[in-house]
Write a protein that holds these residues in place. Structure first.
Motif, PDB file in Angstrom:
ATOM      1  N   SER A 106      -2.395   1.099   0.473  1.00 25.46           N
ATOM      2  CA  SER A 106      -3.582   1.050   1.333  1.00 25.46           C
ATOM      3  C   SER A 106      -3.351   1.653   2.717  1.00 25.46           C
ATOM      4  O   SER A 106      -4.066   1.344   3.655  1.00 25.46           O
ATOM      5  CB  SER A 106      -4.025  -0.395   1.490  1.00 25.46           C
ATOM      6  OG  SER A 106      -3.040  -1.055   2.256  1.00 25.46           O
ATOM      7  N   THR A 107      -2.347   2.486   2.834  1.00 25.91           N
ATOM      8  CA  THR A 107      -2.048   3.079   4.141  1.00 25.91           C
ATOM      9  C   THR A 107      -3.207   3.972   4.576  1.00 25.91           C
ATOM     10  O   THR A 107      -3.605   4.876   3.837  1.00 25.91           O
ATOM     11  CB  THR A 107      -0.753   3.897   4.027  1.00 25.91           C
ATOM     12  OG1 THR A 107       0.233   3.047   3.439  1.00 25.91           O
ATOM     13  CG2 THR A 107      -0.291   4.398   5.369  1.00 25.91           C
ATOM     14  N   TYR A 145       7.942   7.777   7.485  1.00 26.84           N
ATOM     15  CA  TYR A 145       7.782   9.067   8.178  1.00 26.84           C
ATOM     16  C   TYR A 145       7.028  10.087   7.338  1.00 26.84           C
ATOM     17  O   TYR A 145       6.467  11.038   7.868  1.00 26.84           O
ATOM     18  CB  TYR A 145       9.116   9.601   8.704  1.00 26.84           C
ATOM     19  CG  TYR A 145      10.170   9.942   7.687  1.00 26.84           C
ATOM     20  CD1 TYR A 145      10.121  11.136   6.976  1.00 26.84           C
ATOM     21  CD2 TYR A 145      11.241   9.083   7.463  1.00 26.84           C
ATOM     22  CE1 TYR A 145      11.101  11.464   6.052  1.00 26.84           C
ATOM     23  CE2 TYR A 145      12.221   9.401   6.536  1.00 26.84           C
ATOM     24  CZ  TYR A 145      12.150  10.583   5.835  1.00 26.84           C
ATOM     25  OH  TYR A 145      13.110  10.895   4.918  1.00 26.84           O
ATOM     26  N   GLY A 146       6.940   9.841   6.033  1.00 27.76           N
ATOM     27  CA  GLY A 146       6.104  10.700   5.183  1.00 27.76           C
ATOM     28  C   GLY A 146       4.625  10.550   5.486  1.00 27.76           C
ATOM     29  O   GLY A 146       3.807  11.377   5.094  1.00 27.76           O
ATOM     30  N   ASP A 147       4.280   9.500   6.219  1.00 26.50           N
ATOM     31  CA  ASP A 147       2.888   9.283   6.635  1.00 26.50           C
ATOM     32  C   ASP A 147       2.691   9.652   8.109  1.00 26.50           C
ATOM     33  O   ASP A 147       1.581   9.560   8.618  1.00 26.50           O
ATOM     34  CB  ASP A 147       2.514   7.801   6.457  1.00 26.50           C
ATOM     35  CG  ASP A 147       2.761   7.349   5.034  1.00 26.50           C
ATOM     36  OD1 ASP A 147       2.005   7.765   4.151  1.00 26.50           O
ATOM     37  OD2 ASP A 147       3.742   6.597   4.804  1.00 26.50           O
ATOM     38  N   ASP A 186       8.746   6.292   3.018  1.00 27.97           N
ATOM     39  CA  ASP A 186       7.549   5.612   2.517  1.00 27.97           C
ATOM     40  C   ASP A 186       7.390   4.192   3.023  1.00 27.97           C
ATOM     41  O   ASP A 186       6.399   3.539   2.711  1.00 27.97           O
ATOM     42  CB  ASP A 186       7.595   5.547   0.980  1.00 27.97           C
ATOM     43  CG  ASP A 186       7.941   6.892   0.406  1.00 27.97           C
ATOM     44  OD1 ASP A 186       7.338   7.878   0.841  1.00 27.97           O
ATOM     45  OD2 ASP A 186       8.844   6.954  -0.456  1.00 27.97           O
ATOM     46  N   MET A 187       8.376   3.686   3.714  1.00 26.42           N
ATOM     47  CA  MET A 187       8.275   2.287   4.159  1.00 26.42           C
ATOM     48  C   MET A 187       9.138   2.025   5.391  1.00 26.42           C
ATOM     49  O   MET A 187      10.004   2.836   5.751  1.00 26.42           O
ATOM     50  CB  MET A 187       8.644   1.327   3.040  1.00 26.42           C
ATOM     51  CG  MET A 187      10.057   1.379   2.615  1.00 26.42           C
ATOM     52  SD  MET A 187      10.298   0.498   1.060  1.00 26.42           S
ATOM     53  CE  MET A 187      10.277   1.843  -0.097  1.00 26.42           C
ATOM     54  N   GLY A 210       0.551  13.429  14.576  1.00 29.96           N
ATOM     55  CA  GLY A 210       1.557  13.501  13.513  1.00 29.96           C
ATOM     56  C   GLY A 210       1.181  12.819  12.212  1.00 29.96           C
ATOM     57  O   GLY A 210       1.923  12.921  11.231  1.00 29.96           O
ATOM     58  N   VAL A 211       0.053  12.120  12.166  1.00 28.28           N
ATOM     59  CA  VAL A 211      -0.315  11.424  10.922  1.00 28.28           C
ATOM     60  C   VAL A 211      -0.511  12.466   9.817  1.00 28.28           C
ATOM     61  O   VAL A 211      -1.193  13.471  10.015  1.00 28.28           O
ATOM     62  CB  VAL A 211      -1.605  10.586  11.129  1.00 28.28           C
ATOM     63  CG1 VAL A 211      -2.063   9.961   9.824  1.00 28.28           C
ATOM     64  CG2 VAL A 211      -1.362   9.513  12.186  1.00 28.28           C
ATOM     65  N   THR A 212       0.104  12.247   8.673  1.00 25.44           N
ATOM     66  CA  THR A 212       0.129  13.308   7.647  1.00 25.44           C
ATOM     67  C   THR A 212      -1.039  13.192   6.667  1.00 25.44           C
ATOM     68  O   THR A 212      -1.771  12.199   6.657  1.00 25.44           O
ATOM     69  CB  THR A 212       1.445  13.261   6.837  1.00 25.44           C
ATOM     70  OG1 THR A 212       1.458  12.033   6.116  1.00 25.44           O
ATOM     71  CG2 THR A 212       2.664  13.350   7.739  1.00 25.44           C
ATOM     72  N   ARG A 213      -1.148  14.203   5.846  1.00 31.80           N
ATOM     73  CA  ARG A 213      -2.285  14.279   4.927  1.00 31.80           C
ATOM     74  C   ARG A 213      -2.225  13.239   3.820  1.00 31.80           C
ATOM     75  O   ARG A 213      -3.191  13.012   3.123  1.00 31.80           O
ATOM     76  CB  ARG A 213      -2.347  15.683   4.313  1.00 31.80           C
ATOM     77  CG  ARG A 213      -2.666  16.713   5.382  1.00 31.80           C
ATOM     78  CD  ARG A 213      -2.587  18.113   4.868  1.00 31.80           C
ATOM     79  NE  ARG A 213      -3.585  18.351   3.822  1.00 31.80           N
ATOM     80  CZ  ARG A 213      -3.829  19.539   3.316  1.00 31.80           C
ATOM     81  NH1 ARG A 213      -3.175  20.584   3.741  1.00 31.80           N
ATOM     82  NH2 ARG A 213      -4.734  19.688   2.390  1.00 31.80           N
TER      83      ARG A 213
END
Ligand code: PLP
Length: 369
Positions: A3-4, A276-278, A306-307, A350-353
């Motif tokens: 739910s990110t 950091y992937g997000d 991812d966490m 920086g928020v990713t796709r």
């Protein structure tokens, strides 16, 4: 499902525009929406800001995305054009240009020689008052202005602009920049613009005809040790996720890659589904605040792709599925940024796709605070 998400509050965005208008009452507002509206979503943000006088973007692609979405306000290209071929596109889509280098002036001179040109172009002559980024040297400004005045293709009077190097922190240097800009443009007709967000808050004298807020529109403060709420601004982006695991950890055990945090007592670790992937900064330090169930808890261990992990404490009531806020209404970006040795700008940009974007109109945020 994970739910990110980034929740973007368009009512807060509109409120912030009104706040800027209050602060700079005698100026028009050019809302800076470059870099995907600082990561908030270019078109959605521009549509919500229907009361801005104008937009500013960095690239032609950004400007064309706005036109494609039927945004009709004036749009300024903050870096002007890069090639001759862009000029007819700029004319076709009624874009305004920053001119900052003699190559651009020479290209316009060449362009003016094409026989089929009739549309004029609105330009802003950029003066370098001390930032040493884009702009003509102060001693060149009057001569360049004369050259441009002789070009039929350019609408007169030409507008004039400059940019602060450190309006947030160096009052003396900013004052020097203001004085240099005034001196370099003395006697020239044309509207003036200098103030970015920090200039709007700290240098009323430099509001002139147009202010150019970016960060303020998104609800954050550029002034160190302050947050947007100090200026009646409301955070627009809330970056949220949820607890995906809660587990006890014994004194002396470590968390995460590289083992850079050890439990000093028996406690409970919460794993949050964001990394950091997000776009959450990997270099956020142990102790970075994370909001959960009405309180701030410290980030512990290295952020993974991812966490990330937080220390929930020994008497834990938090459960898997509970909402977690990384920054937003409950936890201003300005408070998080220093823990990652950065500024709020890079957090929202920086928020990713991978992150889902949800647009809301939280009218309560407009009336409750
Ligand atoms: C020329 C110019 N004006 C205004 C802004 C807006 O800056 P801020 O977000 O600090 O208001 C920027 C952003 O970098 C800029 O490059």
């Amino acid at each position: 499902m994970r739910s990110t998400k980034a929740v973007i509050d368009l009512a807060a965005l509109r409120h912030n525009l009104q706040t800027v208008k209050q602060i700079a009452q005698d100026s028009k507002v050019m809302a800076v929406v470059k870099a995907n509206a600082y990561g908030h979503g270019l078109v959605e943000v521009a549509k919500a800001l229907d009361e801005t006088d104008m937009f500013a973007v960095a690239t032609l692609e950004e400007a064309l995305s706005l036109r494609k979405a039927d945004i009709n306000q004036d749009i300024l290209l903050l870096e002007g054009f890069f090639t001759f071929e862009e000029i007819p596109i700029i004319q076709k889509y009624r874009l305004q240009l920053v001119l900052h280098h003699k190559n651009q002036v020479e290209t316009l001179l060449r362009y003016q020689q094409s026989p089929e040109i009739n549309e004029s172009i609105k330009v802003w002559l950029k003066c370098d008052s001390g930032m040493y980024r884009l702009g003509f040297a102060l001693g060149e400004v009057q001569t360049v202005q004369q050259t441009l005045n002789a070009l039929n293709i350019i609408e007169k009077p030409i507008k004039l602009m400059s940019h602060f190097a450190s309006a947030d922190s160096d009052q003396e240097f900013s004052q020097e920049q203001i004085e240099k800009f005034i001196a370099a443009t003395q006697g020239l007709a044309g509207q003036r613009s200098m103030a970015n967000s920090a200039g709007i808050l700290a240098h009323k004298k430099a509001h002139w005809d147009w202010v150019r807020p970016g960060l303020l529109i998104y609800g954050a403060s550029p002034i160190p040790c302050s947050t947007g709420s100090d200026y009646d601004l409301r955070p627009v982006m809330s970056l949220e996720s949820q607890l995906m695991a809660v587990k006890p950890i014994g004194k002396g055990e470590s968390v995460g890659y590289g083992r850079n945090w050890f439990a000093e007592t028996d406690t409970n670790i919460g794993l949050v589904a964001i990394g950091y992937g997000d776009g959450y900064p990997r270099h956020a330090k142990n102790g970075t605040p994370v909001w959960i169930n009405g309180r701030e808890v410290p980030l512990v261990g290295r952020v993974s792709m991812d966490m990330l992990a937080v220390d929930l404490g020994s008497a834990v009531k938090d459960k898997v599925g509970d909402r977690v806020v990384l920054w937003g209404k409950e936890l201003p970006m300005e408070k998080v940024a220093p823990y990652a040795d950065t500024i709020p700008y890079t957090l929202c940009c920086g928020v990713t796709r991978r992150v889902k974007f949800e647009y809301i109109n939280d009218q309560t945020s407009n009336t409750n605070s």
